[in-house]
Design a protein around this motif. Structure first.
Motif, PDB file in Angstrom:
ATOM      1  N   GLY A   8       0.801  -1.213   0.000  1.00 52.26           N
ATOM      2  CA  GLY A   8       0.000   0.000   0.000  1.00 52.26           C
ATOM      3  C   GLY A   8       0.837   1.268   0.000  1.00 52.26           C
ATOM      4  O   GLY A   8       0.333   2.339  -0.291  1.00 52.26           O
ATOM      5  N   ASP A   9       2.126   1.142   0.323  1.00 52.85           N
ATOM      6  CA  ASP A   9       3.030   2.294   0.279  1.00 52.85           C
ATOM      7  C   ASP A   9       3.527   2.555  -1.144  1.00 52.85           C
ATOM      8  O   ASP A   9       4.207   3.549  -1.387  1.00 52.85           O
ATOM      9  CB  ASP A   9       4.224   2.084   1.211  1.00 52.85           C
ATOM     10  N   LEU A  10       3.214   1.652  -2.059  1.00 49.92           N
ATOM     11  CA  LEU A  10       3.583   1.813  -3.459  1.00 49.92           C
ATOM     12  C   LEU A  10       2.342   2.207  -4.253  1.00 49.92           C
ATOM     13  O   LEU A  10       1.224   1.980  -3.817  1.00 49.92           O
ATOM     14  CB  LEU A  10       4.116   0.483  -4.027  1.00 49.92           C
ATOM     15  N   THR A  11       2.567   2.760  -5.427  1.00 49.34           N
ATOM     16  CA  THR A  11       1.430   3.005  -6.317  1.00 49.34           C
ATOM     17  C   THR A  11       1.156   1.725  -7.105  1.00 49.34           C
ATOM     18  O   THR A  11       2.026   0.839  -7.208  1.00 49.34           O
ATOM     19  CB  THR A  11       1.726   4.140  -7.318  1.00 49.34           C
ATOM     20  N   LEU A  12      -0.025   1.651  -7.668  1.00 50.01           N
ATOM     21  CA  LEU A  12      -0.357   0.499  -8.499  1.00 50.01           C
ATOM     22  C   LEU A  12       0.601   0.414  -9.686  1.00 50.01           C
ATOM     23  O   LEU A  12       1.045  -0.677 -10.057  1.00 50.01           O
ATOM     24  CB  LEU A  12      -1.811   0.589  -8.978  1.00 50.01           C
ATOM     25  N   GLY A  56      10.454  -8.358   0.321  1.00 51.72           N
ATOM     26  CA  GLY A  56      10.131  -8.588   1.716  1.00 51.72           C
ATOM     27  C   GLY A  56       8.916  -7.809   2.206  1.00 51.72           C
ATOM     28  O   GLY A  56       8.538  -7.917   3.370  1.00 51.72           O
ATOM     29  N   LEU A  57       8.318  -6.998   1.324  1.00 54.86           N
ATOM     30  CA  LEU A  57       7.145  -6.220   1.733  1.00 54.86           C
ATOM     31  C   LEU A  57       6.005  -7.143   2.114  1.00 54.86           C
ATOM     32  O   LEU A  57       5.808  -8.195   1.507  1.00 54.86           O
ATOM     33  CB  LEU A  57       6.682  -5.289   0.610  1.00 54.86           C
ATOM     34  N   LYS A  58       5.269  -6.725   3.097  1.00 53.04           N
ATOM     35  CA  LYS A  58       4.107  -7.499   3.536  1.00 53.04           C
ATOM     36  C   LYS A  58       2.911  -7.150   2.658  1.00 53.04           C
ATOM     37  O   LYS A  58       2.648  -5.986   2.403  1.00 53.04           O
ATOM     38  CB  LYS A  58       3.779  -7.173   4.998  1.00 53.04           C
ATOM     39  N   GLU A  59       2.230  -8.183   2.237  1.00 55.47           N
ATOM     40  CA  GLU A  59       0.997  -7.966   1.474  1.00 55.47           C
ATOM     41  C   GLU A  59      -0.153  -7.934   2.463  1.00 55.47           C
ATOM     42  O   GLU A  59      -0.461  -8.927   3.102  1.00 55.47           O
ATOM     43  CB  GLU A  59       0.781  -9.074   0.461  1.00 55.47           C
ATOM     44  N   GLU A  60      -0.729  -6.774   2.619  1.00 63.34           N
ATOM     45  CA  GLU A  60      -1.876  -6.622   3.502  1.00 63.34           C
ATOM     46  C   GLU A  60      -3.096  -6.342   2.640  1.00 63.34           C
ATOM     47  O   GLU A  60      -3.213  -5.267   2.073  1.00 63.34           O
ATOM     48  CB  GLU A  60      -1.650  -5.474   4.492  1.00 63.34           C
ATOM     49  N   PRO A 139      -2.909   3.977  -4.509  1.00 64.58           N
ATOM     50  CA  PRO A 139      -2.116   3.096  -3.645  1.00 64.58           C
ATOM     51  C   PRO A 139      -2.332   1.640  -4.039  1.00 64.58           C
ATOM     52  O   PRO A 139      -3.455   1.216  -4.313  1.00 64.58           O
ATOM     53  CB  PRO A 139      -2.671   3.361  -2.242  1.00 64.58           C
ATOM     54  N   ALA A 140      -1.241   0.901  -4.116  1.00 66.81           N
ATOM     55  CA  ALA A 140      -1.336  -0.519  -4.489  1.00 66.81           C
ATOM     56  C   ALA A 140      -2.119  -1.286  -3.458  1.00 66.81           C
ATOM     57  O   ALA A 140      -2.783  -2.242  -3.762  1.00 66.81           O
ATOM     58  CB  ALA A 140       0.052  -1.115  -4.666  1.00 66.81           C
TER      59      ALA A 140
END
Length: 140
Positions: A8-12, A56-60, A139-140
């Motif tokens: 969510g900290d990245l854009t789509l 390593g980013l968490k997918e929430e 937000p992604a």
């Protein structure tokens, strides 16, 4: 560069490139929001570290019914019984090759809110002419 903690900290658009078969340089440039030329100045270890942090980013999984993008409030399809045949056809087409078309799919599922009252809202009708590219910045 801001240090993303989850998708969510990245854009789509960034996520679309990260999930593509683009080169590590292109992925790094997108994730850092720098030019490819700047990314080419990085060392292989730096690129590996950046891509490792992304991996390593968490997918929430967070479903947002509404969100604001470039001053417009968008709402998720509030009534699936009103989903048109054209919307279904386009969703099926874009879902078949998801990552390259994720922004197009979002432009079908989320539309500008025309009327809102409390938790209820009415979205704009689907025209198949929506500006899907704008959704690359959501937000992604």
């Amino acid at each position: 560069m801001p240090n993303p903690k989850n998708w969510g900290d990245l854009t789509l658009g960034q996520l679309q490139i990260a999930m593509s078969d683009a080169s590590d340089v292109v992925k790094t440039a997108s994730l850092l929001r720098i030019s490819e030329a700047k990314a080419r100045e990085l060392t292989p270890d730096e690129i590996e570290s950046i891509l490792g942090a992304y991996n390593g980013l968490k997918e929430e999984a967070v479903h947002r019914k509404t969100f604001r993008l470039n001053g417009t409030e968008y709402g998720f399809i509030p009534d699936w019984s009103e989903f048109s045949v054209g919307e279904w056809i386009d969703c099926e087409k874009y879902q078949a090759d998801f990552w390259p078309n994720a922004h197009r799919l979002m432009s079908i599922l989320y539309r500008p809110i025309r009327i809102k009252g409390g938790d209820r809202y009415v979205i704009a009708k689907y025209t198949a002419k929506e500006n899907a590219d704008a959704f690359k910045e959501m937000p992604a």
